[in-house]
Design a protein around this motif. Structure first.
Motif, PDB file in Angstrom:
ATOM      1  N   SER A 194      -2.244   4.203 -11.832  1.00 60.88           N
ATOM      2  CA  SER A 194      -2.139   3.031 -12.706  1.00 60.88           C
ATOM      3  C   SER A 194      -0.744   2.456 -12.491  1.00 60.88           C
ATOM      4  CB  SER A 194      -2.290   3.441 -14.166  1.00 60.88           C
ATOM      5  OG  SER A 194      -3.409   4.262 -14.295  1.00 60.88           O
ATOM      6  N   VAL A 195      -0.508   2.013 -11.277  1.00 62.53           N
ATOM      7  CA  VAL A 195       0.832   1.530 -10.949  1.00 62.53           C
ATOM      8  C   VAL A 195       0.870   0.024 -11.125  1.00 62.53           C
ATOM      9  CG1 VAL A 195       2.621   1.460  -9.197  1.00 62.53           C
ATOM     10  CG2 VAL A 195       1.040   3.378  -9.251  1.00 62.53           C
ATOM     11  N   PRO A 196       1.667  -0.466 -12.062  1.00 64.65           N
ATOM     12  CA  PRO A 196       1.681  -1.908 -12.286  1.00 64.65           C
ATOM     13  C   PRO A 196       2.345  -2.672 -11.144  1.00 64.65           C
ATOM     14  CG  PRO A 196       3.180  -0.781 -13.814  1.00 64.65           C
ATOM     15  CD  PRO A 196       2.548   0.271 -12.949  1.00 64.65           C
ATOM     16  N   ALA A 197       1.929  -3.922 -10.973  1.00 64.48           N
ATOM     17  CA  ALA A 197       2.432  -4.744  -9.869  1.00 64.48           C
ATOM     18  C   ALA A 197       3.955  -4.850  -9.898  1.00 64.48           C
ATOM     19  CB  ALA A 197       1.791  -6.126  -9.939  1.00 64.48           C
ATOM     20  N   GLU A 198       4.539  -4.935 -11.102  1.00 66.24           N
ATOM     21  CA  GLU A 198       5.996  -5.096 -11.186  1.00 66.24           C
ATOM     22  C   GLU A 198       6.729  -3.923 -10.544  1.00 66.24           C
ATOM     23  OE1 GLU A 198       7.977  -7.470 -11.398  1.00 66.24           O
ATOM     24  OE2 GLU A 198       6.077  -8.505 -11.619  1.00 66.24           O
ATOM     25  N   ALA A 199       6.207  -2.705 -10.798  1.00 67.13           N
ATOM     26  CA  ALA A 199       6.843  -1.503 -10.236  1.00 67.13           C
ATOM     27  C   ALA A 199       6.734  -1.502  -8.715  1.00 67.13           C
ATOM     28  CB  ALA A 199       6.195  -0.254 -10.824  1.00 67.13           C
ATOM     29  N   VAL A 200       5.572  -1.914  -8.209  1.00 67.30           N
ATOM     30  CA  VAL A 200       5.385  -1.930  -6.756  1.00 67.30           C
ATOM     31  C   VAL A 200       6.295  -2.995  -6.140  1.00 67.30           C
ATOM     32  CG1 VAL A 200       3.733  -2.159  -4.866  1.00 67.30           C
ATOM     33  CG2 VAL A 200       2.999  -1.168  -7.035  1.00 67.30           C
ATOM     34  N   ARG A 201       6.316  -4.171  -6.767  1.00 69.86           N
ATOM     35  CA  ARG A 201       7.147  -5.264  -6.236  1.00 69.86           C
ATOM     36  C   ARG A 201       8.600  -4.813  -6.152  1.00 69.86           C
ATOM     37  NH1 ARG A 201       5.292  -9.155  -9.051  1.00 69.86           N
ATOM     38  NH2 ARG A 201       3.986 -10.001  -7.414  1.00 69.86           N
ATOM     39  N   SER A 202       9.053  -4.155  -7.218  1.00 72.27           N
ATOM     40  CA  SER A 202      10.458  -3.770  -7.231  1.00 72.27           C
ATOM     41  C   SER A 202      10.753  -2.699  -6.178  1.00 72.27           C
ATOM     42  CB  SER A 202      10.812  -3.369  -8.669  1.00 72.27           C
ATOM     43  OG  SER A 202      11.513  -2.211  -8.722  1.00 72.27           O
ATOM     44  N   LEU A 203       9.807  -1.797  -5.946  1.00 69.93           N
ATOM     45  CA  LEU A 203      10.036  -0.781  -4.910  1.00 69.93           C
ATOM     46  C   LEU A 203      10.021  -1.420  -3.519  1.00 69.93           C
ATOM     47  CD1 LEU A 203      10.500   2.188  -4.281  1.00 69.93           C
ATOM     48  CD2 LEU A 203       8.034   2.543  -4.314  1.00 69.93           C
ATOM     49  N   VAL A 204       9.077  -2.324  -3.299  1.00 72.09           N
ATOM     50  CA  VAL A 204       8.973  -2.981  -1.993  1.00 72.09           C
ATOM     51  C   VAL A 204      10.249  -3.761  -1.686  1.00 72.09           C
ATOM     52  CG1 VAL A 204       7.782  -4.851  -0.747  1.00 72.09           C
ATOM     53  CG2 VAL A 204       6.459  -3.095  -1.918  1.00 72.09           C
ATOM     54  N   SER A 205      10.819  -4.378  -2.727  1.00 76.27           N
ATOM     55  CA  SER A 205      11.985  -5.221  -2.450  1.00 76.27           C
ATOM     56  C   SER A 205      13.305  -4.466  -2.606  1.00 76.27           C
ATOM     57  CB  SER A 205      11.964  -6.454  -3.354  1.00 76.27           C
ATOM     58  OG  SER A 205      11.911  -6.011  -4.686  1.00 76.27           O
ATOM     59  N   SER A 206      13.227  -3.153  -2.907  1.00 79.30           N
ATOM     60  CA  SER A 206      14.488  -2.419  -3.086  1.00 79.30           C
ATOM     61  C   SER A 206      15.219  -2.350  -1.743  1.00 79.30           C
ATOM     62  CB  SER A 206      14.214  -1.014  -3.631  1.00 79.30           C
ATOM     63  OG  SER A 206      13.388  -0.321  -2.743  1.00 79.30           O
ATOM     64  N   GLU A 207      16.510  -2.628  -1.781  1.00 82.18           N
ATOM     65  CA  GLU A 207      17.259  -2.785  -0.528  1.00 82.18           C
ATOM     66  C   GLU A 207      17.308  -1.524   0.303  1.00 82.18           C
ATOM     67  OE1 GLU A 207      21.112  -4.438  -0.861  1.00 82.18           O
ATOM     68  OE2 GLU A 207      20.342  -6.036  -2.165  1.00 82.18           O
ATOM     69  N   ASP A 208      17.340  -0.381  -0.361  1.00 83.83           N
ATOM     70  CA  ASP A 208      17.467   0.862   0.404  1.00 83.83           C
ATOM     71  C   ASP A 208      16.114   1.349   0.908  1.00 83.83           C
ATOM     72  OD1 ASP A 208      16.212   1.732  -1.809  1.00 83.83           O
ATOM     73  OD2 ASP A 208      17.731   3.165  -2.436  1.00 83.83           O
ATOM     74  N   GLY A 209      15.081   0.533   0.732  1.00 81.35           N
ATOM     75  CA  GLY A 209      13.777   0.911   1.262  1.00 81.35           C
ATOM     76  C   GLY A 209      13.092   1.951   0.413  1.00 81.35           C
ATOM     77  N   GLY A 210      13.560   2.184  -0.773  1.00 78.79           N
ATOM     78  CA  GLY A 210      12.703   3.000  -1.590  1.00 78.79           C
ATOM     79  C   GLY A 210      13.254   3.939  -2.623  1.00 78.79           C
ATOM     80  N   GLY A 258       0.828  -1.207   0.000  1.00 77.52           N
ATOM     81  CA  GLY A 258       0.000   0.000   0.000  1.00 77.52           C
ATOM     82  C   GLY A 258       0.860   1.254   0.000  1.00 77.52           C
ATOM     83  N   VAL A 259       1.856   1.277   0.887  1.00 74.16           N
ATOM     84  CA  VAL A 259       2.712   2.471   0.990  1.00 74.16           C
ATOM     85  C   VAL A 259       3.513   2.655  -0.300  1.00 74.16           C
ATOM     86  CG1 VAL A 259       4.638   3.486   2.282  1.00 74.16           C
ATOM     87  CG2 VAL A 259       2.763   2.390   3.511  1.00 74.16           C
ATOM     88  N   ALA A 260       3.968   1.553  -0.888  1.00 72.27           N
ATOM     89  CA  ALA A 260       4.740   1.653  -2.140  1.00 72.27           C
ATOM     90  C   ALA A 260       3.847   2.103  -3.306  1.00 72.27           C
ATOM     91  CB  ALA A 260       5.385   0.298  -2.454  1.00 72.27           C
ATOM     92  N   THR A 261       2.620   1.612  -3.345  1.00 71.61           N
ATOM     93  CA  THR A 261       1.701   2.031  -4.416  1.00 71.61           C
ATOM     94  C   THR A 261       1.436   3.528  -4.307  1.00 71.61           C
ATOM     95  OG1 THR A 261       0.665  -0.153  -4.311  1.00 71.61           O
ATOM     96  CG2 THR A 261      -0.533   1.520  -5.535  1.00 71.61           C
TER      97      THR A 261
END
Ligand code: KDG
Length: 317
Positions: free
Chosen positions: A298-314, A282-285
């Motif tokens: 219109s944020v695609p799941a791939e973009a959210v997934r990649s932000l959520v898993s980014s090591e630096d937290g965002g 939710g926060v990443a979206t």
């Protein structure tokens, strides 16, 4: 049958080009926005089967709204009326992105007089989750009654009911909101509330956790999600506290980021994920919504997934 059904009003958003004042512009860009349809769009972009319930006049402007929702992958289930008009709101980007000017022009819209029996209640009963927000009951007594009835119908059918407080000071006072929402909230399982609304509408002193715990205690919510803008969000789930820091992104347009958070959260819960996962999504979206123009994410799941898993937290490279 849709997994997520939302109910509320969508409007045309009319905005002058950036840097131009409403009082001086000779051009207005047209977009579509509405808290509950924004939630539907955010969830649909993440793969949730989503329906938006509403009322609109049978007119080309009504069609403009419906086409926008379809374009976002949402199924619009709209009561068409011969009377009334499409609401508009004028939006001027402020000199600071967090300080926009909003002028509502939404009197006489059909949702204000819509009765629950005019809506296909079976789609509410067969949903997995039904969402409404505090904007609709602010529009009229009838809209408040219809919102409450739909929440009650959903709750009786065992559907998870979600509600975003979404206090809008241009529509009603804090006291009116508190009084009206008290009745509706009895039917709600999952509450979303901005930290600032926890204080000004419910008069709760203290931090986000105090707000979540006090509201959960008062109304028996299963979960309370407190949104904290640049500080991220916090959820209390059956007594356990989960926190999610914000992901840093550049703000192009902040409108609708709270709705994106709700859409991201509900999409993940509907996909069977736990509360910490849903909170992160939710926060990443919401963070990614802020990087784009317009109310709908219109944020695609791939973009959210990649932000959520980014090591630096965002941070976005
Ligand atoms: O949360 C964003 C909404 O506020 C915006 O899309 C317009 O629904 C709207 C409203 O009533 O302010």
């Amino acid at each position: 049958m849709s997994d997520l059904v939302t109910f509320g009003e969508a409007m045309l958003r009319l905005s002058p080009p950036r840097g131009r004042r409403l009082s001086r512009t000779d051009r207005l860009d047209v977009a579509v926005g509405g808290a509950e349809s924004n939630v539907a769009a955010a969830a649909a972009a993440l793969g949730t089967d989503t329906m938006w319930l509403s009322a609109l006049p049978r007119s080309p402007l009504g069609e403009r709204v419906v086409h926008a929702l379809r374009g976002e992958g949402v199924d619009p289930e709209v009561v068409r009326t011969d009377e009334g008009r499409v609401g508009t709101y004028y939006f001027e980007h402020g000199s600071a992105p967090r300080d926009p000017t909003v002028v509502y022009d939404r009197a006489g819209t059909p949702i204000r007089s819509l009765e629950p029996t005019e809506l296909p209640q079976s789609v509410v009963r067969t949903a997995e989750t039904f969402l409404a927000s505090g904007i609709t009951p602010a529009l009229s007594d009838q809209a408040a009654e219809t919102t409450e009835t739909l929440l009650a119908v959903a709750a009786e059918a065992g559907v998870t009911t979600a509600f975003d407080v979404n206090y809008r000071s241009k529509l009603w006072s804090e006291r009116e909101a508190e009084r009206t929402l008290a009745g509706l909230l009895e039917h709600v399982d999952v509450l979303f509330v901005a930290e600032r609304d926890g204080r000004r509408v419910f008069g709760i002193e203290g931090d986000a956790e105090d707000i979540a715990r006090q509201l959960a205690g008062a109304y028996g919510f299963e979960q309370v999600v407190v949104t904290r803008g640049e500080a991220g969000a916090l959820a209390v789930d059956d007594g356990a506290v989960h926190e999610q820091a914000a992901f840093e992104t550049d703000t192009v347009d902040p409108v609708g980021s709270g709705d994106a958070l709700v859409g991201g959260y509900l999409a993940r819960r509907l996909a069977g994920e736990d509360v910490p996962d849903a909170l992160a999504w939710g926060v990443a979206t919401a963070a990614l919504k802020r990087t784009t123009e317009g109310d709908m994410a219109s944020v695609p799941a791939e973009a959210v997934r990649s932000l959520v898993s980014s090591e630096d937290g965002g941070g976005i490279d």
